[in-house]
Design a protein around this motif. Structure first.
Motif, PDB file in Angstrom:
ATOM      1  N   THR A  62       0.816  -1.210   0.000  1.00 37.94           N
ATOM      2  CA  THR A  62       0.000   0.000   0.000  1.00 37.94           C
ATOM      3  C   THR A  62       0.852   1.262   0.000  1.00 37.94           C
ATOM      4  O   THR A  62       0.582   2.209  -0.755  1.00 37.94           O
ATOM      5  CB  THR A  62      -0.931  -0.013   1.224  1.00 37.94           C
ATOM      6  OG1 THR A  62      -1.856  -1.086   1.069  1.00 37.94           O
ATOM      7  CG2 THR A  62      -1.678   1.289   1.391  1.00 37.94           C
ATOM      8  N   LEU A  65       2.672   1.670  -3.518  1.00 40.73           N
ATOM      9  CA  LEU A  65       1.742   1.913  -4.622  1.00 40.73           C
ATOM     10  C   LEU A  65       1.014   3.250  -4.457  1.00 40.73           C
ATOM     11  O   LEU A  65       0.633   3.875  -5.449  1.00 40.73           O
ATOM     12  CB  LEU A  65       0.749   0.755  -4.725  1.00 40.73           C
ATOM     13  CG  LEU A  65       1.366  -0.558  -5.205  1.00 40.73           C
ATOM     14  CD1 LEU A  65       0.396  -1.720  -4.985  1.00 40.73           C
ATOM     15  CD2 LEU A  65       1.769  -0.474  -6.674  1.00 40.73           C
ATOM     16  N   ASP A  71      -2.592   5.370  -5.993  1.00 41.05           N
ATOM     17  CA  ASP A  71      -3.731   4.448  -5.951  1.00 41.05           C
ATOM     18  C   ASP A  71      -4.894   4.921  -6.816  1.00 41.05           C
ATOM     19  O   ASP A  71      -5.633   4.103  -7.376  1.00 41.05           O
ATOM     20  CB  ASP A  71      -4.203   4.247  -4.510  1.00 41.05           C
ATOM     21  CG  ASP A  71      -4.540   5.563  -3.818  1.00 41.05           C
ATOM     22  OD1 ASP A  71      -3.613   6.352  -3.557  1.00 41.05           O
ATOM     23  OD2 ASP A  71      -5.736   5.806  -3.545  1.00 41.05           O
ATOM     24  N   VAL A  74      -4.196   3.843 -10.302  1.00 42.96           N
ATOM     25  CA  VAL A  74      -4.475   2.409 -10.422  1.00 42.96           C
ATOM     26  C   VAL A  74      -5.978   2.164 -10.526  1.00 42.96           C
ATOM     27  O   VAL A  74      -6.430   1.347 -11.341  1.00 42.96           O
ATOM     28  CB  VAL A  74      -3.870   1.633  -9.233  1.00 42.96           C
ATOM     29  CG1 VAL A  74      -4.294   0.163  -9.266  1.00 42.96           C
ATOM     30  CG2 VAL A  74      -2.345   1.732  -9.239  1.00 42.96           C
ATOM     31  N   LEU A  80      -5.690  -2.983  -9.384  1.00 40.43           N
ATOM     32  CA  LEU A  80      -4.356  -3.580  -9.482  1.00 40.43           C
ATOM     33  C   LEU A  80      -4.353  -4.871 -10.295  1.00 40.43           C
ATOM     34  O   LEU A  80      -3.394  -5.140 -11.029  1.00 40.43           O
ATOM     35  CB  LEU A  80      -3.803  -3.827  -8.076  1.00 40.43           C
ATOM     36  CG  LEU A  80      -2.318  -4.192  -7.973  1.00 40.43           C
ATOM     37  CD1 LEU A  80      -1.432  -3.163  -8.651  1.00 40.43           C
ATOM     38  CD2 LEU A  80      -1.924  -4.350  -6.498  1.00 40.43           C
ATOM     39  N   THR A  92      -2.987  -6.856   0.011  1.00 39.20           N
ATOM     40  CA  THR A  92      -2.195  -5.639   0.196  1.00 39.20           C
ATOM     41  C   THR A  92      -2.000  -5.383   1.676  1.00 39.20           C
ATOM     42  O   THR A  92      -2.945  -5.472   2.456  1.00 39.20           O
ATOM     43  CB  THR A  92      -2.867  -4.408  -0.453  1.00 39.20           C
ATOM     44  OG1 THR A  92      -4.258  -4.391  -0.131  1.00 39.20           O
ATOM     45  CG2 THR A  92      -2.684  -4.430  -1.957  1.00 39.20           C
ATOM     46  N   GLN A 135      -6.542   0.999  -0.323  1.00 38.68           N
ATOM     47  CA  GLN A 135      -6.656  -0.415  -0.690  1.00 38.68           C
ATOM     48  C   GLN A 135      -7.938  -0.700  -1.482  1.00 38.68           C
ATOM     49  O   GLN A 135      -7.966  -1.593  -2.334  1.00 38.68           O
ATOM     50  CB  GLN A 135      -6.572  -1.284   0.568  1.00 38.68           C
ATOM     51  CG  GLN A 135      -5.197  -1.236   1.228  1.00 38.68           C
ATOM     52  CD  GLN A 135      -5.106  -2.093   2.471  1.00 38.68           C
ATOM     53  OE1 GLN A 135      -4.793  -3.284   2.410  1.00 38.68           O
ATOM     54  NE2 GLN A 135      -5.417  -1.502   3.617  1.00 38.68           N
ATOM     55  N   LEU A 138      -6.994   0.183  -4.915  1.00 43.20           N
ATOM     56  CA  LEU A 138      -6.160  -0.875  -5.497  1.00 43.20           C
ATOM     57  C   LEU A 138      -6.996  -2.095  -5.861  1.00 43.20           C
ATOM     58  O   LEU A 138      -6.649  -2.835  -6.777  1.00 43.20           O
ATOM     59  CB  LEU A 138      -5.035  -1.255  -4.525  1.00 43.20           C
ATOM     60  CG  LEU A 138      -4.027  -0.146  -4.195  1.00 43.20           C
ATOM     61  CD1 LEU A 138      -3.047  -0.619  -3.124  1.00 43.20           C
ATOM     62  CD2 LEU A 138      -3.268   0.314  -5.440  1.00 43.20           C
TER      63      LEU A 138
END
Length: 371
Positions: A62, A65, A71, A74, A80, A92, A135, A138
């Motif tokens: 985390t 990224l 994020d 992404v 992801l 993650t 997250q 992601l």
């Protein structure tokens, strides 16, 4: 049960168990080793390589990224899985360990943690809610709560204060993404340093939360193997037997087997990939330092018991040549082998648990690898 988040134990052999965890991107057999793909890639390998190795789930970071590529970028790329072209499960971490490792660049508060980027020194803030938001962007299958990993040697008072903060942060993470909010799973993290009473206290608090799985954090931070083993033996039985148990960042072959023997289901560590890039290879006959001069004219295969591409195709002499020449192919071939070894290790453990022979399986590795 086949719904997302369900966890079934199929076989046990003492505390060791084998089973399956259902995620939105596939079923994960346990016990499992998760290759570390810090920045959305397992260093030197392609998704096809990972498929061929038999990887079933990988780990993304985390913190890294979030910093790059970001994020939100992404998320705009479809998450992801799509961005990295990896269709299987992804876990993650929360970024807590990376922030912990930046001790001189971060400041903790009740609200969260302020830190400076290791890349450009820019200032950032992670709250429990922010970590969940990252997250979610992601799109990982398993999200970890924000926690503080206390440094080795921290005293009882500091460690207790820290675990209470970790508990409050974990509650906020769960509230930010309650059960049923989507297809992502949330895992809580048990802390408590190297004090058994604090581990019990943390486990009681964290396991009371409505999480789909639970992790043991704060190990492999400088302690002795005996200290790690003692805390593992104390903590693992405190975690709900009906939920997956994850030992974070711990990873020699014997560490993993000791974890499985204690009833742990999931493992990750940078050890096999990092050691591969440093020329240390794990084999059925022990560790091999491929840069040693003794391999300069050695035409034998790296590990006769291994069926990976590296072992099927190349000699130790060639692998040594690649490594000493700093050829990029060295990193790829060594990583293919080391990850195959670790994935075969847990696959063999699953088979041994099903057969009721896990103790002898573990003993075979103990005869080759020092504790």
């Amino acid at each position: 049960m086949t719904h997302i988040g369900s966890f079934q134990i199929h076989h046990t052999d003492g505390p060791a168990r084998s089973g399956e965890l259902v995620t939105a991107h596939g079923v994960v057999p346990t016990p499992i080793f998760m290759p570390v793909g810090t920045q959305g890639t397992v260093k030197s390998l392609s998704p096809d390589d990972l498929e061929n190795l038999g990887a079933r789930i990988i780990l993304g970071n985390t913190y890294h990224l979030y910093l790059r590529p970001g994020d939100e970028l992404v998320a705009r790329r479809g998450g992801l899985h799509r961005f990295a072209n990896w269709p299987h499960p992804i876990l993650t971490d929360s970024g807590g360990f990376q922030v912990f490792s930046l001790a001189g660049l971060r400041e903790l508060s009740e609200e969260g943690v302020t830190f400076r980027s290791h890349i450009d020194g820019s200032k950032h803030f992670f709250s429990p809610e922010k970590v969940i938001d990252i997250q979610r962007n992601l799109g990982s299958d398993i999200m970890m709560v924000l926690d503080e990993c206390v440094p080795y040697g921290a005293d009882h008072a500091y460690t207790e204060k820290s675990l209470q903060l970790t508990t409050r942060w974990a509650k906020r993470c769960r509230e930010a993404y309650p059960r049923g909010a989507g297809d992502q799973l949330v895992f809580g993290i048990v802390q408590g340093g190297f004090f058994e009473d604090l581990r019990r206290q943390s486990a009681e608090q964290i396991c009371a939360l409505d999480c789909e799985g639970f992790a043991i954090g704060g190990l492999s931070v400088g302690e002795s193997k005996q200290e790690m083993h003692d805390i593992l033996q104390c903590t693992a039985p405190l975690l709900p037997s009906a939920k997956p148990r994850y030992l974070m960042g711990v990873g020699t072959p014997l560490d993993i087997l000791n974890g499985i023997a204690a009833g742990v289901d999931m493992f990750d560590c940078v050890l096999p990939t990092r050691n591969a890039r440093n020329g240390t290879l794990f084999t059925s006959q022990g560790k091999v330092n491929i840069k040693r001069a003794e391999y300069q004219e050695d035409d034998s295969r790296l590990d006769p018991a291994c069926g990976c591409y590296t072992c099927r195709t190349f000699s130790k002499a060639y692998l040594r040549h690649l490594y000493t020449s700093r050829e990029l192919l060295s990193y790829r071939l060594n990583t293919i082998h080391n990850l195959t070894f670790f994935l075969d290790l847990v696959c063999g453990a699953r088979e041994a648990i099903a057969a009721g022979t896990f103790a002898s399986y573990k003993k075979g590795f103990e005869a080759v690898y020092e504790t």
